[in-house]
Design a protein around this motif. Structure first.
Motif, PDB file in Angstrom:
ATOM      1  N   GLY A 194       0.804  -1.227   0.000  1.00  0.00           N
ATOM      2  CA  GLY A 194       0.000   0.000   0.000  1.00  0.00           C
ATOM      3  C   GLY A 194       0.831   1.268   0.000  1.00  0.00           C
ATOM      4  N   LYS A 195       0.458   2.198   0.871  1.00  0.00           N
ATOM      5  CA  LYS A 195       1.102   3.511   0.866  1.00  0.00           C
ATOM      6  C   LYS A 195       2.577   3.456   1.259  1.00  0.00           C
ATOM      7  CE  LYS A 195      -0.184   4.610   5.637  1.00  0.00           C
ATOM      8  NZ  LYS A 195      -0.739   5.566   6.596  1.00  0.00           N
ATOM      9  N   ILE A 248       4.768   1.648  -0.105  1.00  0.00           N
ATOM     10  CA  ILE A 248       5.585   1.311  -1.277  1.00  0.00           C
ATOM     11  C   ILE A 248       6.536   2.462  -1.636  1.00  0.00           C
ATOM     12  CG2 ILE A 248       5.428   0.941  -3.792  1.00  0.00           C
ATOM     13  CD1 ILE A 248       2.980  -0.864  -3.228  1.00  0.00           C
ATOM     14  N   ILE A 289      12.723  -6.430  -8.986  1.00  0.00           N
ATOM     15  CA  ILE A 289      11.615  -5.696  -8.378  1.00  0.00           C
ATOM     16  C   ILE A 289      10.334  -6.415  -8.764  1.00  0.00           C
ATOM     17  CG2 ILE A 289      10.419  -3.483  -8.188  1.00  0.00           C
ATOM     18  CD1 ILE A 289      13.038  -2.234  -9.419  1.00  0.00           C
ATOM     19  N   LYS A 290       9.597  -6.867  -7.764  1.00  0.00           N
ATOM     20  CA  LYS A 290       8.328  -7.570  -8.031  1.00  0.00           C
ATOM     21  C   LYS A 290       7.165  -6.729  -7.537  1.00  0.00           C
ATOM     22  CE  LYS A 290       9.591 -12.458  -7.858  1.00  0.00           C
ATOM     23  NZ  LYS A 290      10.916 -12.457  -7.195  1.00  0.00           N
ATOM     24  N   LEU A 291       6.159  -6.552  -8.380  1.00  0.00           N
ATOM     25  CA  LEU A 291       4.915  -5.923  -7.942  1.00  0.00           C
ATOM     26  C   LEU A 291       3.869  -7.017  -7.794  1.00  0.00           C
ATOM     27  CD1 LEU A 291       4.723  -2.858 -10.376  1.00  0.00           C
ATOM     28  CD2 LEU A 291       5.903  -3.039  -8.177  1.00  0.00           C
ATOM     29  N   GLY A 292       2.913  -6.802  -6.905  1.00  0.00           N
ATOM     30  CA  GLY A 292       1.858  -7.793  -6.744  1.00  0.00           C
ATOM     31  C   GLY A 292       0.643  -7.196  -6.093  1.00  0.00           C
ATOM     32  N   SER A 293      -0.365  -8.021  -5.900  1.00  0.00           N
ATOM     33  CA  SER A 293      -1.596  -7.609  -5.234  1.00  0.00           C
ATOM     34  C   SER A 293      -1.965  -8.645  -4.186  1.00  0.00           C
ATOM     35  CB  SER A 293      -2.747  -7.527  -6.240  1.00  0.00           C
ATOM     36  OG  SER A 293      -2.598  -6.440  -7.098  1.00  0.00           O
ATOM     37  N   ARG A 312      -8.281  -4.863  -2.141  1.00  0.00           N
ATOM     38  CA  ARG A 312      -7.037  -5.229  -2.800  1.00  0.00           C
ATOM     39  C   ARG A 312      -5.954  -4.258  -2.364  1.00  0.00           C
ATOM     40  NH1 ARG A 312      -3.689  -3.877  -6.074  1.00  0.00           N
ATOM     41  NH2 ARG A 312      -4.724  -1.861  -6.212  1.00  0.00           N
ATOM     42  N   SER A 330      -1.742  -3.274  -3.082  1.00  0.00           N
ATOM     43  CA  SER A 330      -0.564  -3.552  -3.905  1.00  0.00           C
ATOM     44  C   SER A 330       0.636  -3.861  -3.017  1.00  0.00           C
ATOM     45  CB  SER A 330      -0.207  -2.337  -4.773  1.00  0.00           C
ATOM     46  OG  SER A 330      -1.280  -1.997  -5.599  1.00  0.00           O
ATOM     47  N   ILE A 336       5.133  -4.602  -3.058  1.00  0.00           N
ATOM     48  CA  ILE A 336       6.400  -4.512  -3.795  1.00  0.00           C
ATOM     49  C   ILE A 336       7.477  -5.294  -3.047  1.00  0.00           C
ATOM     50  CG2 ILE A 336       7.359  -2.416  -2.695  1.00  0.00           C
ATOM     51  CD1 ILE A 336       8.128  -1.469  -5.585  1.00  0.00           C
ATOM     52  N   ILE A 395       4.548   7.245  -6.006  1.00  0.00           N
ATOM     53  CA  ILE A 395       5.039   5.936  -6.438  1.00  0.00           C
ATOM     54  C   ILE A 395       4.061   4.820  -6.049  1.00  0.00           C
ATOM     55  CG2 ILE A 395       6.859   4.212  -5.979  1.00  0.00           C
ATOM     56  CD1 ILE A 395       8.881   6.546  -6.021  1.00  0.00           C
ATOM     57  N   SER A 396       3.538   4.867  -4.826  1.00  0.00           N
ATOM     58  CA  SER A 396       2.566   3.854  -4.377  1.00  0.00           C
ATOM     59  C   SER A 396       1.353   3.847  -5.302  1.00  0.00           C
ATOM     60  CB  SER A 396       2.068   4.155  -2.962  1.00  0.00           C
ATOM     61  OG  SER A 396       3.139   4.279  -2.072  1.00  0.00           O
ATOM     62  N   VAL A 435       1.974   2.157  -8.645  1.00  0.00           N
ATOM     63  CA  VAL A 435       1.904   0.700  -8.499  1.00  0.00           C
ATOM     64  C   VAL A 435       0.441   0.253  -8.429  1.00  0.00           C
ATOM     65  CG1 VAL A 435       2.480  -1.267  -7.014  1.00  0.00           C
ATOM     66  CG2 VAL A 435       4.177   0.529  -7.416  1.00  0.00           C
ATOM     67  N   ASP A 436      -0.374   0.984  -7.673  1.00  0.00           N
ATOM     68  CA  ASP A 436      -1.815   0.660  -7.589  1.00  0.00           C
ATOM     69  C   ASP A 436      -2.470   0.712  -8.968  1.00  0.00           C
ATOM     70  OD1 ASP A 436      -2.041   0.173  -4.881  1.00  0.00           O
ATOM     71  OD2 ASP A 436      -2.558   2.235  -4.376  1.00  0.00           O
ATOM     72  N   GLU A 491      -1.464  -2.265 -11.021  1.00  0.00           N
ATOM     73  CA  GLU A 491      -2.087  -3.499 -10.531  1.00  0.00           C
ATOM     74  C   GLU A 491      -3.573  -3.558 -10.891  1.00  0.00           C
ATOM     75  OE1 GLU A 491      -0.749  -6.332  -8.828  1.00  0.00           O
ATOM     76  OE2 GLU A 491       0.948  -5.451  -9.876  1.00  0.00           O
ATOM     77  N   LYS A 551      -3.813  -4.329 -14.587  1.00  0.00           N
ATOM     78  CA  LYS A 551      -3.414  -5.714 -14.859  1.00  0.00           C
ATOM     79  C   LYS A 551      -4.426  -6.744 -14.362  1.00  0.00           C
ATOM     80  CE  LYS A 551       0.483  -6.953 -13.100  1.00  0.00           C
ATOM     81  NZ  LYS A 551       1.855  -6.899 -12.511  1.00  0.00           N
ATOM     82  N   HIS A 552      -5.031  -6.465 -13.208  1.00  0.00           N
ATOM     83  CA  HIS A 552      -5.898  -7.475 -12.600  1.00  0.00           C
ATOM     84  C   HIS A 552      -7.380  -7.259 -12.872  1.00  0.00           C
ATOM     85  CE1 HIS A 552      -2.721  -9.554 -10.549  1.00  0.00           C
ATOM     86  NE2 HIS A 552      -2.210  -8.396 -10.202  1.00  0.00           N
ATOM     87  N   THR A 604       3.764  -6.658 -16.849  1.00  0.00           N
ATOM     88  CA  THR A 604       4.852  -5.760 -16.495  1.00  0.00           C
ATOM     89  C   THR A 604       6.145  -6.340 -17.044  1.00  0.00           C
ATOM     90  OG1 THR A 604       3.664  -5.424 -14.435  1.00  0.00           O
ATOM     91  CG2 THR A 604       5.873  -4.538 -14.546  1.00  0.00           C
ATOM     92  N   ILE A 654      10.734  -2.555 -14.575  1.00  0.00           N
ATOM     93  CA  ILE A 654      10.488  -1.586 -13.512  1.00  0.00           C
ATOM     94  C   ILE A 654      11.825  -0.932 -13.186  1.00  0.00           C
ATOM     95  CG2 ILE A 654       9.639  -1.214 -11.169  1.00  0.00           C
ATOM     96  CD1 ILE A 654       8.267  -4.036 -11.477  1.00  0.00           C
TER      97      ILE A 654
END
Lengths: 99, 99
Positions: A42-43, A45, A69-73, A85, A87, A89, B45-46, B49-50, B53, B56-57, B66, B69
């Motif tokens: 979340g914030k 990141i 660097i991996k992004l995800g949910s 949901r 996010s 990192i 930045i956060s 990423v949101d 995501e 993408k989702h 992605t 990055i």
């Protein structure tokens, strides 16, 4: 690079900024880690990125680099029963081998 | 992938969240972009990423991925004459080719 499992992870939250910077630096300098993973949701990141940049450009300049660097949910149901949901990192820092 | 220069960049700031999500989706669906770069600085930045995501989702599920990055730092002198550093992110989204 072996053994760089969750023990070498730093999870960024609302503690003072320098706690995390110091945490990463200590992993590399006194804990003998060759790899440290900085994680946030979340914030936080933005903060994780700041921490990585400060380590890379100030405290361990030319000694570490970002390798992944991996992004995800993550999805979960909150207290109100609503699907939420957030996010995530994961930033991997690797020690640059001395020549 | 040609021509995916700055024209395909979305710079994330303080406009409503969905403006950026829609902006990315439109680039892919009606502007014919095969690649879109989502950029942000500092606390945004956060948000970047949101946005990635959510695209993408939800909006372009299984249609984009992605591919790159980049993290960075920009240094500048602020109004008070103080040297300031701000972190940056650039997230590249690529259209997944239909088989």
């Amino acid at each position: 690079m072996g053994g760089a499992a969750d023990d070498n992870s730093i999870f960024v939250g609302e503690k003072p900024f320098m706690n995390y910077v110091t945490g990463v630096v200590i992993q590399f300098t006194t804990q003998g880690a060759t790899e440290v993973i900085v994680k946030a949701r979340g914030k936080f990141i933005s903060r994780a990125v700041d921490i990585v940049e400060v380590v890379k450009h100030r405290f361990l300049k030319d000694q570490v680099k970002t390798t992944d660097i991996k992004l995800g949910s993550e999805e979960f149901t909150n207290k109100e029963g609503k699907d939420v949901r957030v996010s995530t990192i994961e930033i991997t820092l690797l020690q640059i081998k001395k020549k």
